[in-house]
Design a protein around this motif. Structure first.
Motif, short mmCIF file in Angstrom:
data_model
loop_
_atom_site.label_atom_id
_atom_site.label_comp_id
_atom_site.label_asym_id
_atom_site.label_seq_id
_atom_site.Cartn_x
_atom_site.Cartn_y
_atom_site.Cartn_z
N HIS A 139 -11.65 -11.02 17.13
CA HIS A 139 -12.43 -10.07 16.35
C HIS A 139 -13.01 -10.68 15.08
CE1 HIS A 139 -10.15 -6.45 18.30
NE2 HIS A 139 -10.88 -7.14 19.15
N GLY A 140 -12.44 -11.78 14.64
CA GLY A 140 -12.95 -12.39 13.42
C GLY A 140 -11.98 -13.40 12.89
N TYR A 141 -12.18 -13.72 11.60
CA TYR A 141 -11.37 -14.74 10.96
C TYR A 141 -10.97 -14.27 9.56
CZ TYR A 141 -13.38 -17.67 14.62
OH TYR A 141 -13.76 -18.17 15.81
N ILE A 142 -9.83 -14.74 9.14
CA ILE A 142 -9.39 -14.55 7.75
C ILE A 142 -9.37 -15.93 7.09
CG2 ILE A 142 -7.51 -13.85 6.23
CD1 ILE A 142 -8.88 -11.51 7.53
N LEU A 143 -10.14 -16.05 6.02
CA LEU A 143 -10.17 -17.29 5.26
C LEU A 143 -9.46 -17.02 3.93
CD1 LEU A 143 -13.07 -19.76 4.78
CD2 LEU A 143 -11.98 -18.82 2.77
N ARG A 144 -8.53 -17.89 3.61
CA ARG A 144 -7.85 -17.74 2.33
C ARG A 144 -7.93 -19.06 1.56
NH1 ARG A 144 -1.44 -17.24 4.07
NH2 ARG A 144 -1.08 -19.45 4.60
N TYR A 145 -7.99 -18.94 0.26
CA TYR A 145 -8.14 -20.15 -0.56
C TYR A 145 -7.48 -19.89 -1.91
CZ TYR A 145 -11.98 -17.43 -2.58
OH TYR A 145 -12.74 -16.45 -3.18
N GLU A 202 -7.60 -25.48 -1.98
CA GLU A 202 -7.06 -25.62 -0.64
C GLU A 202 -7.46 -24.38 0.16
OE1 GLU A 202 -2.49 -24.02 -0.72
OE2 GLU A 202 -2.81 -26.10 -1.34
N ILE A 203 -7.90 -24.63 1.37
CA ILE A 203 -8.48 -23.56 2.19
C ILE A 203 -7.77 -23.56 3.53
CG2 ILE A 203 -10.60 -22.70 3.27
CD1 ILE A 203 -11.36 -25.13 0.75
N GLN A 204 -7.51 -22.35 4.04
CA GLN A 204 -6.95 -22.17 5.36
C GLN A 204 -7.71 -21.07 6.08
OE1 GLN A 204 -2.81 -21.65 3.78
NE2 GLN A 204 -2.27 -22.93 5.54
N VAL A 205 -7.77 -21.19 7.39
CA VAL A 205 -8.48 -20.20 8.21
C VAL A 205 -7.56 -19.81 9.37
CG1 VAL A 205 -10.56 -19.68 9.52
CG2 VAL A 205 -10.67 -21.30 7.61
N ALA A 206 -7.54 -18.52 9.66
CA ALA A 206 -6.81 -18.00 10.82
C ALA A 206 -7.73 -17.04 11.55
CB ALA A 206 -5.53 -17.31 10.42
N SER A 207 -7.57 -16.96 12.85
CA SER A 207 -8.34 -16.01 13.64
C SER A 207 -7.46 -14.80 13.95
CB SER A 207 -8.82 -16.65 14.94
OG SER A 207 -7.72 -17.13 15.69
N TYR A 208 -8.08 -13.71 14.26
CA TYR A 208 -7.31 -12.53 14.63
C TYR A 208 -7.98 -11.81 15.79
CZ TYR A 208 -10.70 -9.86 11.78
OH TYR A 208 -11.84 -9.30 11.27
N ASN A 209 -7.17 -11.09 16.55
CA ASN A 209 -7.67 -10.28 17.65
C ASN A 209 -7.03 -8.89 17.55
OD1 ASN A 209 -5.04 -10.63 18.56
ND2 ASN A 209 -5.60 -12.19 20.07
N GLY A 210 -7.09 -8.16 18.62
CA GLY A 210 -6.57 -6.80 18.56
C GLY A 210 -5.07 -6.73 18.39
N ALA A 211 -4.37 -7.84 18.68
CA ALA A 211 -2.92 -7.83 18.57
C ALA A 211 -2.44 -8.28 17.20
CB ALA A 211 -2.30 -8.72 19.65
N GLY A 212 -3.34 -8.86 16.43
CA GLY A 212 -2.91 -9.25 15.10
C GLY A 212 -3.49 -10.58 14.70
N LEU A 213 -2.98 -11.09 13.58
CA LEU A 213 -3.47 -12.32 12.96
C LEU A 213 -2.72 -13.50 13.53
CD1 LEU A 213 -5.36 -13.48 10.74
CD2 LEU A 213 -3.43 -13.30 9.17
N GLY A 214 -3.48 -14.55 13.85
CA GLY A 214 -2.88 -15.75 14.39
C GLY A 214 -2.43 -16.70 13.30
N ALA A 255 -3.93 -26.66 5.67
CA ALA A 255 -4.81 -26.53 4.50
C ALA A 255 -5.69 -27.77 4.36
CB ALA A 255 -3.98 -26.33 3.24
N VAL A 256 -6.98 -27.54 4.12
CA VAL A 256 -7.89 -28.62 3.77
C VAL A 256 -8.23 -28.45 2.29
CG1 VAL A 256 -8.80 -28.86 6.07
CG2 VAL A 256 -9.91 -27.31 4.50
N THR A 257 -8.42 -29.55 1.64
CA THR A 257 -8.73 -29.50 0.21
C THR A 257 -10.13 -30.05 0.00
OG1 THR A 257 -7.72 -31.68 -0.13
CG2 THR A 257 -6.32 -29.73 -0.47
N GLU A 258 -10.81 -29.47 -0.95
CA GLU A 258 -12.16 -29.93 -1.27
C GLU A 258 -12.47 -29.47 -2.70
OE1 GLU A 258 -15.68 -31.82 -1.05
OE2 GLU A 258 -13.97 -31.97 0.32
N TYR A 259 -13.30 -30.27 -3.33
CA TYR A 259 -13.76 -29.94 -4.67
C TYR A 259 -15.08 -29.19 -4.59
CZ TYR A 259 -10.39 -32.98 -7.07
OH TYR A 259 -9.26 -33.55 -7.58
N THR A 260 -15.28 -28.30 -5.53
CA THR A 260 -16.64 -27.82 -5.76
C THR A 260 -17.43 -28.98 -6.33
OG1 THR A 260 -15.90 -27.02 -7.91
CG2 THR A 260 -16.01 -25.42 -6.11
#
Length: 1749
Positions: free
Chosen positions: A516-522, A556-568, A573-578
């Protein structure tokens, strides 16, 4: 109280004779309480109820005349009526007795020979079984005690070795309890002489076998038998030889038989009654035996089995093979599968289980028989497992439990099972391949949640893999959260406060459901703060732009995908500078101090780290003069991270005031400056004084003057002047002067002495540089002379050595040498520029000229400088060209854009021609490019056009990122590479089809199609789905790239389909699979035959005619079923007999295939043709875009049933009638007509058909128009090009008219911003949260406003205001009132760059010289430049010859003027200019006009001579080809090549104007060769054209006049002559020449035409000379021929006459003598004579002549 009966008297076992009456009696009573009538008694025999013979109340059973059939167990059942109690039973067995009777009796008389054995038969039956007793002659045989008599078990009597006394009557008695019977026979024993009952017969036997020669002899007593061969006794009662055996029967047995045993054998028989013999032949054959017997074998079902059986046999005999299966003879003719070969081999094709058994091969022949047995087993594929059941595993969610019933193993043990699964309708694939054959249940694990699965199982045995079981019903596994994180997380700083994060979805197998989509957290890297979250609600979006971040901060950034059953799971974590920002604070504690006259020292501390906003790249030390703030001196200092920073700025101006500052900078740019500080550099020694000069030069004194130094370097405190005698230091004198003194008079000099004088300025720091010069006292200095003898040597690409001879020094020393040069274009009008100035010794003779441009023409000149000034310029040197060198710089402004799916568009700014450093023809560019994924594979491409500024790199991989560099090269080598740029090719259509395409018919209307994905390297983008193509099917679209199968339904039965599959991306369709998969749907019951008619009906028969079914749905096996008749395939008519007269018959006709039968019925009568249907109409409510419904009323059937109707359609306006269907049911009154074109008018008509034939077509319908449908095609040739920096120009062609399907209302343009290629040069990108397309709608009115036409234009324009520096995708549709067409293929465009929209302005063209024009202009208006102007293109051509003379000059610098050189003089030129930027060329300006100045003309075009005589000729010439201006006239110069009478005379004649281009020359000397030169003049004379000519008559001219006489009169002279020798052409006139006898150079000529001369005699009167002209004159006459010939020689009169001149008052009278010379030539047809008179009027300063006859 009892409720059941008692049996008091039970029946007894009984025996009765046959036909006696049997009784079974029972007495019963109830419980002594019930009457007898309530007692029910039933009898059964052998379990079968008996109804007959039962007495009152059933107590008595009577059997009358019993037979053996009545034998059995009888049961009596007694029961009270209505009582639930089980009945009482009693039973008894009934036996029936029978008296004996014979079944076999002996013959009445038996005759047997003595010593024989006799068998007398006697057998009897009865109940009980009777015993047999034998009697001989009424005496029991047993009492005779004769051992030869024996009674057998079956009752027969056996007697051996009969003797004569055995004759007699034999009786057989049969006895049992019921009675007895007897039979008898007479035995007669006799003596007989030997006779052959079977005499020896010829026999043939096989070697090794046993041969028996029969010799059956009868006789009584028994004869003695002996066998002999020839004379040898082989066997007898007393003789026994091995292998030969005398049989009891008298035969001879030979065992084994050898081949040598063949021959004749004789049998001899003797008894008391006589003797006899007989012979027989024995033939011995080779034995027949099987040499290759059949062997036990196992074959696979359906294959061919071969059982060999090869036999060897005697060639004289034939053999026969007989095969048996399980002892049953096999008949090959009974089955086509069975064949027996000539060698006995049994061939069984298409073996099956019925062929299993024991096979016996029997070989029969006269040479013996043989047989062998072999076992054949037929094995086959195992049958599919049954009752396959799949259930979810409650203990483990990702597994399924499969169970099945063990199948038939195919007569071969099952080796293992295979489990296949289909995931989400994908093709079947093996999941478990080796399951123990003992198992019938297994847990299938490793499945993916939220996917549907089907399973099937097959067994594998020795033969192979059997059929799969029926697949299980589809089973959906429960959804689970994604079990893997998104992969390939890439974060990159987009700006200093934003970051772009991109990722790829988790592996598809780990989705565990529909994403259904993705959750990005940083969060800040390394800090424990809380995460910020972004929710991307679409699984299709795999990027996110994070904004409002901190500048130059690591996250530091992380991404997870989710579906109808919940968040994966979250990714690692990947790190990057602005991105870095510019510092926001200046350096701290800045201190600046001048350390000397040219250097400032800086001390400072870095800015606070948090304000640097990036990586500190260093510091810039700044200093700028107070009076020139724009002139900033910058020194870059690398950062030092330890302590206080320090740096210096050097090479500043001495004693100057400067502002100083420091800034810190990062990669993005500079930070703020520190507050400026004002300081001054230290004072220093001054520079040289300026303009040293000398005046008032006397013998003992002179005045020295100078100017202040340009570089004071401090406060001037004074000047120091010194002088000394040249080269005598001891004579040096010096004097210090005030700072205001700029001249000084030196006195006390010695006269005519050379002095060296020096002047220097002074500051507090000391005396500055000295300016010196030499001067001679009493001799003032002069300007120097020009250097000479310039010689160029040591030419290199960037320098040359100039050698020269110095010029006159002007009586003083030379202070400077100046070298000027013409660069590039060399010509007199080209400008000279200063190349170098060298201050050297005055006696220098060699200079190095530096900083030259490679491969450039130069011409040098020099001048020298002394105290007086500059010398004149030297003569120019020869023209040289510097050597070539590789280019020094790379092409600039390199950019790359996506051009197509396989190409990138590279643009650059070409090198200016001044940077070619080589031959322009060899200059080009080289592009180096490589894929980012495979950097080792580098490709190059060369462009040979030096002016090219863009190129398309082709043959790239689709959807791939590349890096590129470019360099310039020439014939010497290549220059440096440019900076690396990146570009990505466009997404494309897949370049390969899906793999492993397969099709399987699952029913008569369905085909299961499966395939594998396109190889990743060939996908060229994101696969959106697949399309299934077939000629017989409409295209079927399968959405999504995970579905790899489709069930095609609604297919026609038993039809062959060619199917292809292709993948598609958003760009379009890929390559279809090839070759097409061919699959046929399964057969089914056929459709009915059509067009059934009865064309011939008789009294007792009818002929039936039909057409095959329109839908055969299989192979037609038969075409009729009428009554009990049958027809055969292909038969389409039948005659049915035996019908009843005057009856109506109903017949059914059907087609038959394997699957079933369908019937149609027809009724036939004797009839005529029908009438056509009428009242045809099409209700408008039943009209659609592609179909309509036709209604009608049937007409008369012609007394015969209507069989079918035929419909035809006609497309208006000019289409032909076409048959739509000829099999419409006779019962129909309406029909749906489909497959029509939308928005098209049609007419329809109908006819009927009965048994007799067709009706004519009825009246046509009114025209009916189908409804509109959506357009079938999109607009074509869609192109989108940038128009301005924020708009694009869209152009297209309308769809084809036949695809509009209605009235086109307009077009819709859909466009969207693409994010996969963001440009760093533009503003910050904005993420589109909703990627739905924007839409612009163009209406008809809009087009009318553009075109003013009622129809849509074929090329339409629309401008869309878009964002700069973005890439957009544009598609178009056409629409009508129904809807939109499919979308066109997407077109990409980059917005932000566009060619200039307007041309340059205010173009001015001025002539500089005869070959140069100067063109100036202003740039296009700023708002139309659409970017930075990179240069201009100047197009110029001569006014009347554009195609031949047009040239273009490209300026790659934003200059606004140019000199056009090497132009044609005094010619009109037209010039237009266009500007260009990185996006392309702008429009051209309107042509401007200019004319070059005049120049000296070219030489005349030709030079010719005519009318050449001994002293005259005509010279003529042509106008110069290159006039180069307005022709003012010509100059003719001629001179003899040798002196004439010692005099060399050069004659110059100037002719004004351009109209006269000839000259009559009269004063030539005969035989002398002259040089003629002619020049044309405009503003100056041009080059000469010259030629030589010799004076004298040409060949063919007339001869000289003859017999010249002269007579004087008072007023003149009369000349007489006769014509001379005739020339080639007629005489046209005469020339009379006069000259004073004392001056042979003063000649006058007078021409007379032929008409003015008398034909009788030539006469001319010469008037006396005018007043004041006295003297002696000599006359000559010349005949003038035709203009093409020269004149004749002159005839000299040889007489001299005095001419008198009238003397005016105060004039002194003189007298001259005239000599008259007459020369002539008559060129007349008749040689007559003529004369003429020359009169003198005495008034002209020159003689004037009147000619009279």
């Amino acid at each position: 109280e009892r409720e059941w009966p008692d049996i008091f008297l039970e029946p007894m076992n009984s025996s009765y004779p046959v036909k006696a009456e049997a009784f079974l009696i029972i007495v019963s009573a109830g419980s002594q309480t019930e009457p007898a009538e309530k007692l029910s008694i039933a009898w059964k025999r052998n379990g079968i109820k008996i109804t007959s013979g039962v007495g009152t109340f059933g107590r008595r059973l009577s059997i009358a005349n019993p037979t053996s059939a009545d034998i059995g167990m009888y049961v009596c059942e007694a029961q009270l009526r209505g009582s639930p109690v089980a009945p009482e039973r009693a039973k008894a067995f009934l036996s029936i007795l029978e008296p004996p009777y014979f079944t076999v009796e002996p013959e009445t008389r038996i005759v047997v020979e003595v010593e024989k054995t006799v068998h007398i038969q006697c057998q009897a039956m009865g109940v009980p079984l009777p015993t047999l007793v034998w009697y001989k002659d009424a005496v029991p045989v047993l009492k005779l005690l004769n051992p030869r008599y024996k009674v057998l078990v079956n009752g027969s009597l056996h007697i051996q070795g009969l003797q004569p006394d055995d004759s007699g009557i034999f009786q057989c008695f049969a006895r049992n309890a019921v009675g007895e019977m007897q039979t008898d026979t007479f035995l007669d024993v006799t003596n007989v002489a030997p006779t052959f009952t079977h005499p020896p017969a010829d026999i043939t036997v096989t070697e090794g076998m046993t041969a028996v020669l029969r010799c059956d002899v009868s006789g009584a007593p028994k004869p003695a038998i002996a066998w002999r061969r020839e004379h040898q006794i082989l066997a007898s009662g007393s003789v026994q030889i091995p292998r030969f055996l005398l049989l009891e029967s008298g035969g001879l047995q030979i065992s084994p038989v050898f081949l040598q045993d063949a021959g004749n054998y004789t049998c001899c028989a003797v008894n008391s009654e006589g003797a006899l013999n007989a012979s027989a032949a024995l033939t011995v054959w080779n034995r027949t035996f099987i040499v290759r017997p059949p062997e036990d074998s196992t074959v696979i079902k359906g294959t061919t089995a071969m059982l060999q059986c090869e036999a060897a046999h005697d060639p004289r005999i034939s053999i026969r093979y007989v095969w048996k299966k399980d002892n049953v003879v096999i008949n090959p003719s009974s089955s086509s599968r069975l064949t027996i070969g000539k060698d006995g081999t049994l061939i069984i094709s298409q073996t099956w289980s019925g062929d299993i058994g024991d096979y016996t091969c029997e070989v029969t022949s006269f040479g013996g028989n043989d047989s062998r047995v072999a076992r054949m087993e037929v094995i086959e594929l195992p049958h599919p497992p049954q009752n396959l059941l799949a259930t979810l595993n409650s203990s483990f969610s990702r597994s399924v439990i499969l169970s099945w019933v063990r199948p038939f193993d195919g007569n071969s043990p099952v080796l293992h099972y295979i489990v296949e699964l289909s995931e989400n309708n994908s093709p079947w694939k093996v999941h478990l391949s080796d399951i123990d054959p003992k198992m019938t249940s297994i847990t299938v694990s490793g499945l993916t949640p939220a996917r549907t699965y089907q399973f099937r199982v097959c067994a594998v045995n020795q033969v192979g893999k059997g059929q799969y079981s029926r697949e299980t019903s589809r089973l959906m596994l429960p959804e689970e959260p994604p079990s893997a994180p998104p992969k390939n997380i890439v974060a990159s700083g987009r700006t200093n406060q934003s970051m772009m994060v991109q990722w790829q979805p988790p592996p598809e197998s780990e989705h565990n459901g529909v994403l259904h989509g993705y959750i990005l957290r940083y969060r800040l890297a390394g800090l424990p703060g809380e995460y910020q979250h972004k929710n991307i609600t679409s699984a299709e979006i795999n990027y996110c732009l994070i904004k409002d971040l901190i500048i130059w901060t690591q996250y530091e950034i992380q991404v997870a995908s989710y579906n109808g059953a919940g968040l994966g799971m979250f990714s690692r974590a990947v790190t990057e500078y602005t991105l870095q920002g510019v510092p926001t604070a200046p350096p701290q504690n800045v201190q600046a101090e001048a350390v000397n006259s040219t250097t400032i020292h800086f001390l400072w501390n870095p800015p606070p780290q948090q304000f640097i906003n990036g990586i500190n790249q260093g510091y810039k030390l700044l200093a700028w003069p107070v009076d020139a703030p724009e002139t900033v001196t910058t020194v870059t200092i690398t950062p030092d991270f330890h302590g206080v920073h320090s740096g210096y700025i050097s090479n500043l101006k001495k004693f100057a005031s400067y502002y100083t500052s420091i800034l810190c900078f990062t990669t993005p740019g500079d930070g703020p400056r520190s507050p400026p500080q004002l300081l001054s550099t230290h004072e220093d020694k001054p520079g040289v004084v300026g303009h040293l000069s000398f005046t008032e030069i006397l013998d003992t004194s002179l005045k020295v003057s100078w100017q202040e130094p340009v570089e004071k370097n401090g406060i001037i405190t004074g000047y120091q002047i010194s002088w000394e005698v040249y080269s005598r230091n001891e004579s040096r004198l010096a004097h210090t002067l005030a700072n205001t003194t700029l001249e000084y008079k030196i006195t006390g000099l010695s006269s005519l002495t050379t002095y060296t004088i020096e002047v220097a300025a002074m500051t507090a720091k000391g005396t500055g540089s000295v300016t010196s010069s030499t001067i001679s006292s009493g001799v003032p200095p002069e300007l120097p002379g020009a250097p000479s003898n310039l010689v160029i040597s040591n030419i290199s690409p960037r320098s040359a050595t100039l050698q020269f001879r110095p010029g006159y020094d002007g009586k003083t020393s030379v202070s400077k040498w100046i070298v000027e040069g013409q660069v590039g274009v060399i010509g007199e009008e080209e400008e000279w520029i200063t190349l170098c100035e060298v201050e050297k010794e005055s006696d220098a003779q060699l200079l190095e000229i530096p900083n030259l441009t490679p491969y450039t023409h130069y011409r040098f000149r020099m001048r020298q400088v002394n105290v007086v000034g500059k010398s004149p310029l030297s003569q120019p040197s020869r023209v040289i060209q510097t050597l070539q060198a590789p280019p020094d710089v790379a092409p600039g402004s390199v950019t790359v854009r996506t051009a197509s799916e396989t190409s990138l568009w590279v643009r650059w700014v070409p090198l200016p021609d001044t940077q070619y450093n080589g031959n322009p023809e060899s200059v080009g560019y080289r592009i180096k490019y490589w894929s980012v994924d495979t950097p080792s594979s580098v490709l190059t491409k060369a462009i040979s056009d030096r002016l090219e500024r863009e190129n398309t790199v082709e043959d790239l991989e689709e959807w791939t990122e590349y890096e590129l560099q470019i360099q310039a090269f020439n014939a010497i080598g290549a220059g440096p590479w440019s900076e690396v740029v990146r570009g990505r090719t466009r997404e494309s259509v897949p370049s390969a089809p899906p793999e492993n395409v397969s099709a399987e018919a699952v029913s008569s209307t369905q085909i299961l199609l499966t395939w594998a994905a396109v190889p990743e390297a060939e996908q060229n983008g994101l696969i959106l789905g697949y399309k299934v193509l077939s000629i017989k099917l409409s295209s079927q679209v399968v959405r999504g790239n995970h579905t790899l199968s489709v069930l095609l339904g609604g297919l026609r039965k038993y039809v062959l389909y060619e199917i292809q599959v292709l993948a598609f991306t958003r760009i379009g369709d890929g390559v279809p699979s090839s070759p097409p998969i061919i699959e046929r749907t399964k057969d089914d019951a056929p459709g009915p035959p059509v067009r059934l008619v009865f064309p011939e009906v008789r009294l007792m028969s009818v002929r039936i005619v039909w057409q095959p079914p329109e839908e055969p749905n299989g192979i037609i096996l038969g075409n009729c079923k009428a009554g009990f008749l049958a027809c055969y395939p292909g038969k389409q008519q039948f005659v049915l007999g035996g019908v009843l007269h005057q009856y109506t018959h109903f017949l059914g006709l059907s087609s038959t295939i394997f699957e079933g039968v369908l019937l149609i019925k027809g009724l036939f009568l004797i009839s005529e043709r029908p009438a056509p249907p009428r009242e045809l109409k099409v209700p408008q409510s039943e009209v659609t875009s592609r179909s309509l419904q036709l209604h009608w009323v049937p007409g008369s059937d012609g007394s015969s049933p209507i069989r079918y109707f035929t419909v035809q359609t006609k497309e208006l306006p000019d289409g032909d009638w076409k048959t739509y269907s000829s099999s419409i049911s006779h019962e129909a009154t309406s029909c749906i007509i489909d497959r029509l074109n939308p928005f098209t008018s049609y007419k329809l008509r109908l006819k009927a058909t009965n048994d007799i034939g067709d009706s004519h077509f009825g009246a046509e319908t009114e025209a009916v128009t189908t409804l509109q449908d959506v357009p079938g095609e999109p607009p074509s040739s869609v192109s989108v090009i940038p128009h301005t920096t924020s708009s694009v120009l869209v152009q297209w062609q309308p769809p084809k008219a036949e695809s509009l399907n209605g009235l086109l209302l307009g077009y819709r343009i859909y466009y969207r911003e693409l994010e996969y290629e963001s440009m760093g040069s533009g503003p910050e990108s904005k993420i589109i949260k909703n990627p739905s397309a924007l839409r612009a709608e163009l209406t008809r009115k809009f087009f009318e406003d553009i075109e003013g036409d009622a129809h849509l234009t074929t090329q339409l324009f629309v401008f869309l205001e878009l964002k700069k520096y973005k890439r957009y995708e544009v598609v178009m549709t056409a629409y009508n009132i129904v809807g939109e067409s499919p979308a066109s293929a997407p077109v990409e465009v980059f917005v932000g760059e566009a060619a200039p929209a307007m041309p340059p302005q205010n173009i001015q063209i001025n002539a500089l010289s005869a070959s140069q024009l100067e063109v100036t202009w202003d740039p296009p208006p700023v708002d139309s430049q659409n970017g930075n102007i990179q240069g201009y293109k100047v197009y110029y051509w001569e006014e009347d010859s554009r195609n031949e003379t047009e040239k273009v000059k490209v300026l790659f610098l934003p200059e606004t003027s140019v000199r056009l050189k090497n132009l044609t003089s005094y010619s009109k030129y037209l010039v237009c200019i266009s500007a260009f930027n990185a996006a392309g060329d702008g429009p051209k300006s309107s042509p401007g006009q200019g004319r070059t100045h005049q120049a000296a003309p070219g030489p005349p075009s030709f030079l010719a001579f005519s009318e050449i005589t001994c002293s005259t000729l005509n010279v003529s010439w042509g106008e110069p080809v290159a006039a180069n201006g307005i022709l003012q006239g010509y100059r003719v110069i001629y001179e003899p090549l040798a002196p004439v009478q010692g005099v060399s005379k050069v004659v110059t004649v100037d002719i004004k104007g351009n109209w006269q281009r000839w000259l009559k020359v009269r004063d030539l000397t005969k035989g002398m060769t002259y040089l003629f030169r002619v020049q044309a003049k405009t503003i100056a004379y041009g080059p000469e054209l010259q030629a030589n000519i010799t004076a004298g008559p040409a060949e063919g001219s007339p001869g000289s006049p003859q017999h010249v006489l002269v007579s004087k009169t008072a007023s003149g002279l009369t000349l007489y002559w006769t014509e001379g020798i005739s020339g080639e052409k007629p005489t046209t006139g005469y020339i009379i020449e006069t000259r004073p006898s004392g001056n042979p150079l003063l000649k006058e000529k007078h021409e007379l035409t032929q008409k003015n001369v008398s034909h009788r005699i030539c006469r001319a009167k010469i008037e006396r000379p005018g007043k004041g002209e006295a003297g002696r004159y000599l006359y000559s006459i010349l005949l003038t021929p035709d203009r093409t010939q020269g004149g004749s020689h002159y005839t000299n009169t040889g007489q001299t006459f005095n001419a008198h001149k009238h003397i005016e008052p105060r004039q002194r009278q003189t007298q001259r003598q005239f000599n008259l010379l007459l020369r002539g030539c008559l060129i007349l047809a008749t040689g007559g004579s003529s004369c003429f008179i020359i009169h003198s009027d005495g008034t002209s300063s020159l003689p004037h002549y009147n000619v009279v006859n």
